[in-house]
Design an enzyme around this catalytic site. Structure first.
Site, PDB file in Angstrom:
ATOM      1  N   SER A  50      37.374  72.258  40.451  1.00 46.81           N
ATOM      2  CA  SER A  50      37.703  73.226  39.399  1.00 46.81           C
ATOM      3  C   SER A  50      38.788  74.177  39.918  1.00 46.81           C
ATOM      4  O   SER A  50      39.139  74.154  41.107  1.00 46.81           O
ATOM      5  CB  SER A  50      36.452  74.037  39.054  1.00 46.81           C
ATOM      6  N   ASP A  83      39.044  69.559  37.283  1.00 50.69           N
ATOM      7  CA  ASP A  83      38.010  69.847  36.290  1.00 50.69           C
ATOM      8  C   ASP A  83      38.392  71.127  35.528  1.00 50.69           C
ATOM      9  O   ASP A  83      38.732  72.145  36.151  1.00 50.69           O
ATOM     10  CB  ASP A  83      36.685  70.044  37.038  1.00 50.69           C
ATOM     11  N   HIS A 223      29.960  66.576  29.812  1.00 52.01           N
ATOM     12  CA  HIS A 223      29.937  67.722  30.738  1.00 52.01           C
ATOM     13  C   HIS A 223      28.539  68.328  30.735  1.00 52.01           C
ATOM     14  O   HIS A 223      27.712  68.013  29.877  1.00 52.01           O
ATOM     15  CB  HIS A 223      30.944  68.789  30.281  1.00 52.01           C
ATOM     16  N   SER A 225      26.062  67.880  32.666  1.00 47.72           N
ATOM     17  CA  SER A 225      25.086  66.783  32.671  1.00 47.72           C
ATOM     18  C   SER A 225      24.133  66.786  33.848  1.00 47.72           C
ATOM     19  O   SER A 225      23.534  65.753  34.155  1.00 47.72           O
ATOM     20  CB  SER A 225      25.822  65.448  32.616  1.00 47.72           C
ATOM     21  N   THR A 269      25.721  71.193  39.135  1.00 45.90           N
ATOM     22  CA  THR A 269      24.558  72.048  39.385  1.00 45.90           C
ATOM     23  C   THR A 269      23.467  71.362  40.208  1.00 45.90           C
ATOM     24  O   THR A 269      22.883  71.990  41.109  1.00 45.90           O
ATOM     25  CB  THR A 269      23.993  72.532  38.030  1.00 45.90           C
TER      26      THR A 269
HETATM   27  P1  13P Z   1      26.516  70.937  35.392  1.00 43.14           P
HETATM   28  O1  13P Z   1      26.586  72.415  35.511  1.00 43.14           O
HETATM   29  O2  13P Z   1      25.474  70.502  34.409  1.00 43.14           O
HETATM   30  O3  13P Z   1      26.362  70.238  36.686  1.00 43.14           O
HETATM   31  O4  13P Z   1      27.912  70.451  34.768  1.00 43.14           O
HETATM   32  C1  13P Z   1      29.034  70.282  35.572  1.00 43.14           C
HETATM   33  C2  13P Z   1      30.274  70.087  34.756  1.00 43.14           C
HETATM   34  O5  13P Z   1      30.261  69.819  33.574  1.00 43.14           O
HETATM   35  C3  13P Z   1      31.542  70.227  35.471  1.00 43.14           C
HETATM   36  O6  13P Z   1      32.650  70.130  34.632  1.00 43.14           O
HETATM   37  O1  G3H Z   2      32.598  73.185  35.079  1.00 38.99           O
HETATM   38  C1  G3H Z   2      31.985  73.735  35.900  1.00 38.99           C
HETATM   39  C2  G3H Z   2      31.764  73.226  37.268  1.00 38.99           C
HETATM   40  O2  G3H Z   2      30.401  73.308  37.554  1.00 38.99           O
HETATM   41  C3  G3H Z   2      32.612  73.971  38.263  1.00 38.99           C
HETATM   42  O3  G3H Z   2      32.190  75.261  38.363  1.00 38.99           O
HETATM   43  O4  G3H Z   2      34.143  76.806  38.146  1.00 38.99           O
HETATM   44  O5  G3H Z   2      32.078  77.463  39.394  1.00 38.99           O
HETATM   45  O6  G3H Z   2      33.663  75.763  40.325  1.00 38.99           O
HETATM   46  P1  G3H Z   2      33.069  76.394  39.093  1.00 38.99           P
HETATM   47 ZN    ZN Z   3      32.408  70.828  32.649  1.00 38.80          ZN
END
Ligand code: 13P
Ligand code: G3H
Ligand code: ZN
Length: 349
Positions: A50, A83, A223, A225, A269
């Site tokens: 991200s 991401d 997403h 998931s 997560t």
């Molecule tokens: P989670 O928080 O459910 O793991 O989702 C991650 C995600 O969608 C990252 O883009």
């Molecule tokens: O989309 C969310 C992902 O879990 C990444 O999260 O922006 O805290 O790195 P983050």
């Molecule tokens: Zn996401």
């Protein structure tokens, strides 16, 4: 093999009828955990970062860690994906760095919180697609908005406030030419997705199936998931954590999604929970320890276990050997000469 594109991975996954987990990373140990899980299960894999991860790790560290992963595991097809890119410039900088795939999340404005209009989303996503495809790089777009703002992405509220409209999904896919389409079906990022085991009133698998019927060849992305397993919550709480009771997306619902066009499944997560639980356990049981390796090793192993389990559950396990890497230059040629289609097949309502 060199880093490959998401488009190649997802096209191959569609042929094989499986899904590919896209796991978020911020550091070396997370990359190592994913690569060991991929080796253990013989899986192709997507590693994603991200904007927060890029800021935390610094772009050059991240990129060179990914190159190390590709070098150390030549048998594993591996894509490096941005991401939730929030603007054209974020996607452009990722492509310049060497990411093989980007997500332009135009469902939100550049602040990552305010829902954008449909036209704004189409416009910025189309701009990224034009730039990326010319360079052989894949693009994921998003239509509809996830719930929650726990980790900085999302419009807040429940996941049901901005679920994807199937007609808009069709128009969005047609006008942008994205390689993969993220949809909103009631999930949100982070640990607190549902207050009980989700049923069809909060997790809209019927909507996902309806979208797949209209766009039968489009690679769908789920997403938010993570399944937020109770065992992982329990370990954290047993060793001094304070997580409130919560539910994630059951794996069997993801598997239903995979039968209906889902090719990329985003998980962050669950790995965060596994890492935190393992570290808390070491701290609680052996408070005299202070060598970071004493807790980073079990943390990495705990993440590897979760990732390997998901790879098996998503069906990507056993498929690493199906690929011959297509170079980025050849991907660019494919987009230019039309062998890599960007026009979705649309079925009547
Ligand atoms: P989670 O928080 O459910 O793991 O989702 C991650 C995600 O969608 C990252 O883009
Ligand atoms: O989309 C969310 C992902 O879990 C990444 O999260 O922006 O805290 O790195 P983050
Ligand atoms: Zn996401």
């Amino acid at each position: 093999m060199p880093l490959v594109t998401n488009r190649q991975l997802l096209d191959e996954a569609a042929k094989g009828g499986y899904g590919v987990g896209a796991f978020n990373v911020n550091d070396m140990e997370q990359i190592q955990a994913i690569m060991e899980a991929a080796k253990e299960t013989n899986s192709p894999v997507i590693i994603q970062a991200s904007r927060g991860a890029r800021a935390f790790a610094q772009d050059n560290y991240l990129y060179h860690l990914m190159l190390a992963a590709a070098e150390l595991y030549p048998q594993i097809p591996l894509a490096m994906h941005l991401d939730h890119g929030n603007s054209f410039e974020t996607c452009e900088s990722a492509i310049k760095l060497g990411f093989t795939s980007v997500m332009m999340d135009g469902s939100l404005k550049a602040d990552g919180k305010t829902p954008s209009t449909f036209e704004e989303n189409v416009e910025v996503t189309r701009k990224v697609v034009d730039y990326a495809h010319e360079r052989g790089i894949s693009v994921e777009g998003e239509i509809g908005v996830l719930g929650g703002i726990e980790d900085g992405h999302g419009a807040g509220g429940s996941g049901l406030e901005h679920v994807t409209d199937p007609d808009q999904a069709v128009e969005f896919a047609e006008r942008t030419g994205v390689d993969a389409l993220a949809i909103a079906i009631g999930t949100s990022h982070g640990a607190y997705k549902f207050t009980k085991k989700p049923d069809g009133s909060v997790l809209k698998m019927d909507l996902l199936i309806a979208i797949h019927k209209r766009l039968p060849k489009t690679h769908l992305v789920m997403h938010g998931s993570s399944s937020v397993p109770k065992e992982l919550q329990d370990i954290i709480n047993q060793y001094g954590g304070k997580l409130k009771e919560t539910w994630g997306v059951p794996v069997e619902e993801i598997q239903l999604g995979i039968k209906n066009g889902v090719r990329k499944i985003n998980v962050d997560t669950d790995n965060r929970l596994a890492i935190t639980g393992a570290i808390r356990k070491v701290f609680a049981e052996t408070p005299e320890k202070f060598d970071p390796r004493d807790y980073m090793k079990p943390a990495r192993a705990a993440m590897q276990k979760v990732v390997a389990q998901r790879m098996t559950q998503f069906g990507q396990a056993g498929h690493a050997g199906d690929y011959t890497a297509i170079s980025i230059a050849d991907m660019a040629k494919g987009y230019a000469n039309g062998t890599l289609s960007t026009k979705p097949l649309v079925a009547a309502r």
